[in-house]
Design an enzyme around this catalytic site. Sequence first.
Site, PDB file in Angstrom:
ATOM      1  N   GLU A  43       2.615  -3.712  -1.565  1.00 25.11           N
ATOM      2  CA  GLU A  43       3.735  -4.203  -0.896  1.00 25.11           C
ATOM      3  C   GLU A  43       2.849  -5.308  -0.049  1.00 25.11           C
ATOM      4  O   GLU A  43       1.912  -5.284   0.359  1.00 25.11           O
ATOM      5  CB  GLU A  43       4.138  -3.304   0.338  1.00 25.11           C
ATOM      6  CG  GLU A  43       5.485  -3.921   1.130  1.00 25.11           C
ATOM      7  CD  GLU A  43       5.887  -3.252   2.294  1.00 25.11           C
ATOM      8  OE1 GLU A  43       7.015  -3.608   2.991  1.00 25.11           O
ATOM      9  OE2 GLU A  43       5.555  -2.075   2.323  1.00 25.11           O
ATOM     10  N   ALA A  65      -0.940   1.005   7.528  1.00 22.26           N
ATOM     11  CA  ALA A  65      -0.670   2.249   6.441  1.00 22.26           C
ATOM     12  C   ALA A  65       0.240   1.651   5.586  1.00 22.26           C
ATOM     13  O   ALA A  65       1.085   0.821   5.922  1.00 22.26           O
ATOM     14  CB  ALA A  65      -0.510   3.445   7.262  1.00 22.26           C
ATOM     15  N   GLU A  76       5.138   6.290   8.760  1.00 22.73           N
ATOM     16  CA  GLU A  76       5.121   6.263   7.378  1.00 22.73           C
ATOM     17  C   GLU A  76       5.722   7.234   6.616  1.00 22.73           C
ATOM     18  O   GLU A  76       6.468   7.260   5.749  1.00 22.73           O
ATOM     19  CB  GLU A  76       3.545   5.815   6.955  1.00 22.73           C
ATOM     20  CG  GLU A  76       2.804   5.105   7.442  1.00 22.73           C
ATOM     21  CD  GLU A  76       3.417   3.710   7.385  1.00 22.73           C
ATOM     22  OE1 GLU A  76       3.897   3.380   6.403  1.00 22.73           O
ATOM     23  OE2 GLU A  76       3.004   2.925   7.916  1.00 22.73           O
TER      24      GLU A  76
END
Length: 894
Positions: A123, A264, A300
């Site tokens: 990402e 993360a 997450e």
Amino acid sequence: MREGTATLIRREDYQAPAFWIRTVDLTFDLDPAKTLVTAKMALERNSAVAHGPLRLHGEALNVLRVLINGESVSFRQDGNELVIDNAPDADFALELRNTCAPDKNTTLNGLYTSGGSFFTQCEAEGFRRITYFLDRPDVMAVYTVLLRADKAKYPVLLSNGNLLESGELPNGRHFAKWHDPFPKPSYLFALVAGDLVAREQRVRTRAGKDHLLQVYVRRGDLEKTEHAMNSLIASIVWDEARFNLPLDLERFMIVGVSDFNMGAMENKGLNIFNTSALLASPATATDADFGRIESIVAHEYFHNWTGNRVTCRDWFQLSLKEGLTVFRDQEFSMDMAGGASARAVCRIQDVRNLRSAQFPEDSGAMAHPVRPDSYVEINNFYTTTIYEKGSEVVRMYQTLVGRAGFEAGLKLYFERHDGQAVTCDDFAAAIADANPGSALTTRLDAFKRWYSQAGTPHVQARGAYDAAAQSYTLTLSQHSPATPGQPDKLPQVIPVAMGLLSHEGQALTLHLQGEAAAIGAEHVLVLEQPEQSFVFINVACAPVPSLLRGFSAPVILDDGLSDAELLVLLQHDSDAFNRWEAGQRLSLNRILAALRSGAALQLDDAYLGAMRAVLRHPQLDAAFKELALTLPGEGYIAEQVEIVDPQAIHAVVESAQKQMAAALREDWIAAFEANQVMGGYTPDPVSSGKRALANLALSMLVLEAPRAQDSVWPGRAYQRFKDAGNMTDRLGALAALVNAHAELADSALDRFHELFKDDPLVVDKWFALQGRVPEQDGKTFARVKQLTKHADFTLKNPNRARSLLFSLCMYNPAAFHRADAAGYVFWAEQVLALDAINPQIASRLARVMDRWTTLATPYRSAALEAIRRVAAKADLSNDVREVISRALASVTAA
């Protein structure tokens, strides 16, 4: 990408992909110098898009073979795209073979190596550094991944989903094959290979299914993973109980890596974490670290549904997943905290972070809406506006439809869109459709301006009491300042949670004119026009308004309250957020008055008495006291003035701290003694609050020591530093010495480094503490420059770079903004050095200059010169050039 390749991407230009990729079979022959990647994909042409070539994204790749339906096919390179002009109209199989060089990948995007292991970060657009692909979030495919590597070097081979098989190969190699049954975009792909160990836990969810949870780390760190595992289990339980969202894979894995650009990453079933957001033990992590880890693990994991199962159609919709998931992790943290006071502390901390980071962003060169309209580099829009302000927008949905209504809306959202890539409008429609007739539904189009308008709205509130009629008229008005590209704004829909108190502190019953009955002691007013008035009847006495309770909207409020009225709120308000806010306002009023007059600050007895009352209050929790007695930050103060003189702000704040230290000395002693935590360490809210207040008291006592000619408290701080049984107390004592420039500070710093020199995360704390030391005669700046030459310092590790450089440039204004411009010269040097190896981190450091136009002379001209020096570099990355260009666009305004 370097100069000359930048393209402005506009939301209005979105087009669906010309092709869909339905399945992907990836084979990796892992080698740090040259990894071979084979990708076999099933494609079909999108019939809704005009006929055209197949264009695949790729960066830093060496193509070896391109096949369609097993036959070689001609292709061409067009910049960073591989183009096949004659792709079939019918469904077809595409096979690509290419190599990449993980060892040389210092950007930490795509496939790279760290500490002898392989990791990925895809990402936003990292997958294109692994193989050529339609690397965009609306292309969702089912992945099967085969990993092959040297077994001795890389005994652990991980990818997304469920493990299908593993086994031995010739020549000391082995393989593992993974399959993820859920379609996902390429940004959620993950791969890990290395010599790692795992903490494992099997759990049974409310749905009655068994799952394997694993936390992988390097050898030697396993004992620091217990808290992360417990946080993961708590997250799974909470999400299923609160929103009926279960874990959907056979296993869920978390892996820690030291070299990571973010906190993360929520890759489906295989979350990859910066070790700073994963590893904790009482000896090496503070209470704040434990809380941050719990929050990030939850964040997450929650992405598994809000981001993975339903993802973004395009990157302009980034807040669709991030703002929503931040809201969910904040709700989780409050629920984990327990009681009302602990929940309030969580909310105050979240708002304080929003104000210190996002509000300046809203008024700076990089200001952008929660759903941006354009970008050059998407990495630059992983911002507090997208995350934290986006979360506040989601919170307003809940405020307007209620908790049950919000949960119904989220349920409808998943029923409609599971397995799809969607937009912020789809989310808004689901919440509204699940709550017909609500305060949101009737204002939906206006409410969605929160997605399209940048900047922080300003709300003014003024009240008028009519004693004869026993009525109180509250008039609210709003305006939003101009931001780059948006000179004029329409009114926002702003929920204002409020109550009324008597001057003796009693809550008054609210009865709005025109309503048949009273509505209790708290109500949510909806401000949607430039100005509105609300009349309350049967008000027996002139009230004190308590507005924006719980920070019900991300706005700047001017309520015009006097000190006497703020003292009523500080002493009596049932809303803990507004109680804290009243204390902050009392502090801020005095600091701003001194700055505007240029006179020396002199804290008055009324203010000091109010602070003393908070410190002595028997019913207030220690955590709340610590927050209430901490002065507003220098960055937040700078946001309240038109022309910023960082040195003047620092001098006034320092004076306020010293006066509070002296005036409340006996109370600080009592607070320190009363808040010692005995027994074994736990990071629970009560114990953490006591440690926080004790450390604040100690810092005040050490700060006051020179004036009081007291050697006892510096000595006690040094002894506490040496004897502490946990990192919170040890670092608190060290900070008290270092921030006061005590004689024992250097000795303590040396001892700290010697104790923890082999623990990278603790060494980061050592660097960060020194970067944030209050400036004194240029010593802090000189120390930071010297520390860049320390054997333990490197720009290649993002955590280490952030610990020192960001601590100085972002969080220590008086040390950074120097009259001799040395701070700006240093900043420019470090931005350029970082840009050569890691543009994403460099662009974050570049953003220090977002609000340079507000600086006073001589800082402003010197800052501009430094910005121009960076802009003059011919081969700047797109990441940095976009930030610098937008800063330079402010020249006219300056």
